[in-house]
Design an enzyme around this catalytic site. Sequence first.
Site, PDB file in Angstrom:
ATOM      1  N   ASP A 107       0.942  -1.207   0.103  1.00  0.00           N
ATOM      2  CA  ASP A 107       0.129  -0.127   0.129  1.00  0.00           C
ATOM      3  C   ASP A 107       0.732   1.133   0.298  1.00  0.00           C
ATOM      4  O   ASP A 107       1.249   1.859   0.931  1.00  0.00           O
ATOM      5  CB  ASP A 107      -0.863  -0.179   1.427  1.00  0.00           C
ATOM      6  CG  ASP A 107      -1.660   1.057   1.508  1.00  0.00           C
ATOM      7  OD1 ASP A 107      -1.943   1.980   0.381  1.00  0.00           O
ATOM      8  OD2 ASP A 107      -2.085   1.347   2.694  1.00  0.00           O
TER       9      ASP A 107
HETATM   10  C1  SPV Z   1      -6.516   1.452   4.788  1.00  0.00           C
HETATM   11  O1  SPV Z   1      -7.277   0.577   5.190  1.00  0.00           O
HETATM   12  O2  SPV Z   1      -5.965   1.664   3.517  1.00  0.00           O
HETATM   13  C2  SPV Z   1      -6.282   2.440   5.576  1.00  0.00           C
HETATM   14  C3  SPV Z   1      -6.265   2.506   7.083  1.00  0.00           C
HETATM   15  O3  SPV Z   1      -5.918   3.863   5.292  1.00  0.00           O
HETATM   16  S1  SPV Z   1      -4.575   1.892   7.813  1.00  0.00           S
HETATM   17  O4  SPV Z   1      -4.361   0.684   6.637  1.00  0.00           O
HETATM   18  O5  SPV Z   1      -4.554   1.785   9.149  1.00  0.00           O
HETATM   19  O6  SPV Z   1      -3.689   3.135   7.278  1.00  0.00           O
HETATM   20 MG    MG Z   2      -5.145   3.459   3.307  1.00  0.00          MG
END
Ligand code: SPV
Ligand code: MG
Length: 294
Positions: A64
């Site tokens: 991510d």
């Molecule tokens: C997501 O679920 O992509 C978020 C929350 O942004 S976190 O993973 O906690 O950053």
């Molecule tokens: Mg996120």
Amino acid sequence: MSLHTTSLTEAASPRSLHALFAEGGLVRAAGAHSALGASLVENAGFDAVWASSFEISAARCLPDASLLTMTDYLQAAVQMQEACGIPVVADVDTGFGGTMNVAHMVREYEREGVTAVCIEDKVFPKMNSFVSTDHTLVDVETFCRKIEVAKSVQQGADFHVIARTEALIDGHSVDEALHRCERYAEAGADSVLVHSKSKSNEPILEFLAGWDRRVPVVIVPTTYPNWDAGDAHRAGVSMIIYANQSLRATVRSVREVLETIRRHGNSAPVEDKIASVSEIFALQRLDEWLEVEE
Ligand code: SPV
Ligand code: MG
């Protein structure tokens, strides 16, 4: 009984996040990355779907880390919104770049029927909040400009912008998180999300004690899972996002089922642990599709 709140021929028109907040109750959202996941969130009685950048990236086996494009995230969010009658809240990270990217993003998301987005105040490209690395923030005024632009570009009254601060994630004080959220609300944010990776809810309680409640507060209690939702609501939280529990549940249970089948030599031991084929048919709205055929 149908699992769906709308029929196949009826366009879903989910209530806006504004309307949910206006009711005053706690808004509960859960993460998803696909239409199927969004349907499961709706079936479980949640009020909204969180189109999580973590989930959408993980579904492609990618970190991510702003690797996917806006089009990838938009397509995923639209597929989720089409599958359910509750609002999808799209996690749009930094807005995919600078101020112009934010303007383009709002135009595209709103046109495609996704009327709630959450923009965070990190530098693009960003990294998932739980990764041990730098989470550098953009300066307050740069982010305020993104919020102002998002709000000025939206066409309809329903479009909702959540401004998310990563101040606590980047090691800043609760005062800094408060200052940022106050400025974001002044810039036009409809609600603020204060993210934390603390093991306790203390930083959030401190934030809430200093917050003047001018706009609703959203939290993501991944690292402090013991906080009861009702208690959080009484403390001043308006929306809770269970951002990635569905993804983690899927990975764990698929692993266990596949390992058992391979080890055992047939699927008999897992049959009572997995969904029936009819349950899948219901999620596919098979009855309604067969009626179309007739
Ligand atoms: C997501 O679920 O992509 C978020 C929350 O942004 S976190 O993973 O906690 O950053
Ligand atoms: Mg996120």
